[in-house]
Design an enzyme around this catalytic site. Structure first.
Site, PDB file in Angstrom:
ATOM      1  N   ASN A 205       0.824  -1.210   0.000  1.00  0.00           N
ATOM      2  CA  ASN A 205       0.000   0.000   0.000  1.00  0.00           C
ATOM      3  C   ASN A 205       0.855   1.255   0.000  1.00  0.00           C
ATOM      4  O   ASN A 205       0.589   2.211  -0.729  1.00  0.00           O
ATOM      5  CB  ASN A 205      -0.907   0.013   1.234  1.00  0.00           C
ATOM      6  CG  ASN A 205      -2.258  -0.595   0.939  1.00  0.00           C
ATOM      7  OD1 ASN A 205      -2.660  -0.660  -0.221  1.00  0.00           O
ATOM      8  ND2 ASN A 205      -2.950  -1.043   1.957  1.00  0.00           N
ATOM      9  N   ASP A 214      -4.625  -1.054  -4.955  1.00  0.00           N
ATOM     10  CA  ASP A 214      -5.658  -1.599  -5.837  1.00  0.00           C
ATOM     11  C   ASP A 214      -5.042  -2.223  -7.093  1.00  0.00           C
ATOM     12  O   ASP A 214      -5.503  -3.258  -7.572  1.00  0.00           O
ATOM     13  CB  ASP A 214      -6.639  -0.495  -6.273  1.00  0.00           C
ATOM     14  CG  ASP A 214      -7.640  -0.177  -5.166  1.00  0.00           C
ATOM     15  OD1 ASP A 214      -7.522  -0.796  -4.091  1.00  0.00           O
ATOM     16  OD2 ASP A 214      -8.514   0.667  -5.396  1.00  0.00           O
ATOM     17  N   GLU A 240      -7.127  -8.311   1.017  1.00  0.00           N
ATOM     18  CA  GLU A 240      -6.034  -8.835   0.189  1.00  0.00           C
ATOM     19  C   GLU A 240      -6.021 -10.363   0.222  1.00  0.00           C
ATOM     20  O   GLU A 240      -5.016 -10.997   0.019  1.00  0.00           O
ATOM     21  CB  GLU A 240      -4.681  -8.246   0.630  1.00  0.00           C
ATOM     22  CG  GLU A 240      -4.192  -8.690   2.003  1.00  0.00           C
ATOM     23  CD  GLU A 240      -4.609  -7.754   3.134  1.00  0.00           C
ATOM     24  OE1 GLU A 240      -5.682  -7.134   3.041  1.00  0.00           O
ATOM     25  OE2 GLU A 240      -3.860  -7.684   4.128  1.00  0.00           O
TER      26      GLU A 240
END
Ligand code: MG
Length: 321
Positions: A205, A214, A240
């Site tokens: 992230n 994403d 995830e």
């Protein structure tokens, strides 16, 4: 017999619009009539082709379904009624509208033609502007029906798919798993399940910044889809977390597949705004136990426990329940 040739397709584009001209196939065994209709339609901006008999009409319609078919009824071989029915049975032409253009003017003929599913019925000799209006109306109806069908299938897909990755969402995945378990019990066939979790997702992230990983999740979905076998079902289980249903797969084969997925993820270079990144995944495998006859939740819980061990054992590895 000659093959139908399309005119107007490349040369004519609607004034001011990018829209392709609508394609109208004319099935008519009287050459003069066929060519006359073709000329009328072309003048109105349509792409048109004449098939000079039912066989030609059938093969042309199936080869490249037109937007509309104008069909004669009295033809040698197959008549228009039979041809229309035949086209309705074919997947490709099921929704292709047909207008009968015929000299058969009795009410019973008209009723029969419309009962067969024709969208309209025009009696020869016809008035040209009227024929063009009817063509226009039929194409308008076809366009709105196509749009409805498209919207419906999009809705159906949305309800089952995870919007980020296009994989089965959790609900759809669980339904699939229940079905697969029932099938495996009936067939006395082993069924396995994989649970996968991206390692160090927080760092991923951070790497992807505001896009919050994403892109990594989407690429992960792609790697999974390409690595599993055709009969396997891949779902996005949580943030995830991904899961795979593996039918006809014992625990050894499941571990083998899991290892292949793990290696494929490790080998993949994930593209992001900051460059490329290596990502790894931990995998837990479990096989359904028909003796214990526990449900989908229990199977996933065992796969999840194996996944937890894979994490504890240093990540980027496969463990089985
Ligand atoms: Mg005829």
């Amino acid at each position: 017999m000659y093959a139908a040739t399309w005119s107007n397709e490349a040369t004519h584009s609607r004034i001011g619009g990018q829209e392709r001209p609508r394609r109208v196939l004319i099935v008519e065994d009287d050459e003069a009539v066929g060519e006359m209709i073709r000329a009328v339609l072309e003048r109105s901006g349509y792409a048109a082709a004449v098939a000079d008999g039912p066989e030609n009409g059938l093969s042309e319609a199936l080869a490249q379904p037109p937007d509309l078919i104008l069909m004669d009824i009295m033809m040698s071989g197959m008549d228009g009624y039979n041809l229309a029915q035949r086209l309705q049975r074919e997947e490709r032409t099921r929704y292709t509208p047909v207008i009968f253009v015929t000299a058969l003017a009795k009410t019973s003929d008209v009723v029969h033609g419309l009962d067969l599913g024709a969208v309209d019925y025009v009696v020869k000799p016809f008035i040209v502007p009227e024929l063009v209006s009817r063509v226009k109306a039929a194409l308008r109806l076809k366009a709105s029906q196509d749009e409805l069908r498209r919207a419906n299938s999009e809705l159906a897909a949305l309800a089952l798919a995870d919007s980020l990755t296009g994989l089965h969402n959790r609900r759809s995945f669980m339904e699939r798993l229940e079905q697969s378990i029932a099938y495996s019990i009936r067939r006395r066939d082993p069924l396995s399940c994989l649970m996968l979790d991206l390692d160090h997702f927080k760092e991923i992230n951070d790497f992807y910044g505001h896009q919050k990983g994403d892109i990594a999740l989407q690429q992960m979905a792609g790697v999974l889809r390409h690595t599993v076998r055709i009969a396997d079902t891949v779902g996005r289980y949580g943030g995830e977390e991904f899961a795979v249903i593996c039918p006809s797969t014992d625990i050894h084969a499941a571990v083998h597949l899991a290892e292949r997925v793990r290696a494929a993820v490790e080998a993949h270079r994930f593209d992001g705004p900051e460059g490329r990144l290596s990502i790894t995944v931990s995998v837990g495998c479990a096989v359904y136990d028909p003796v214990l006859n526990t449900g989908a939740e229990a199977l996933l819980a065992r796969a999840d426990a194996a996944l937890y061990r894979a994490k504890r054992d240093g990540r980027n590895c496969v463990r089985s329940a």
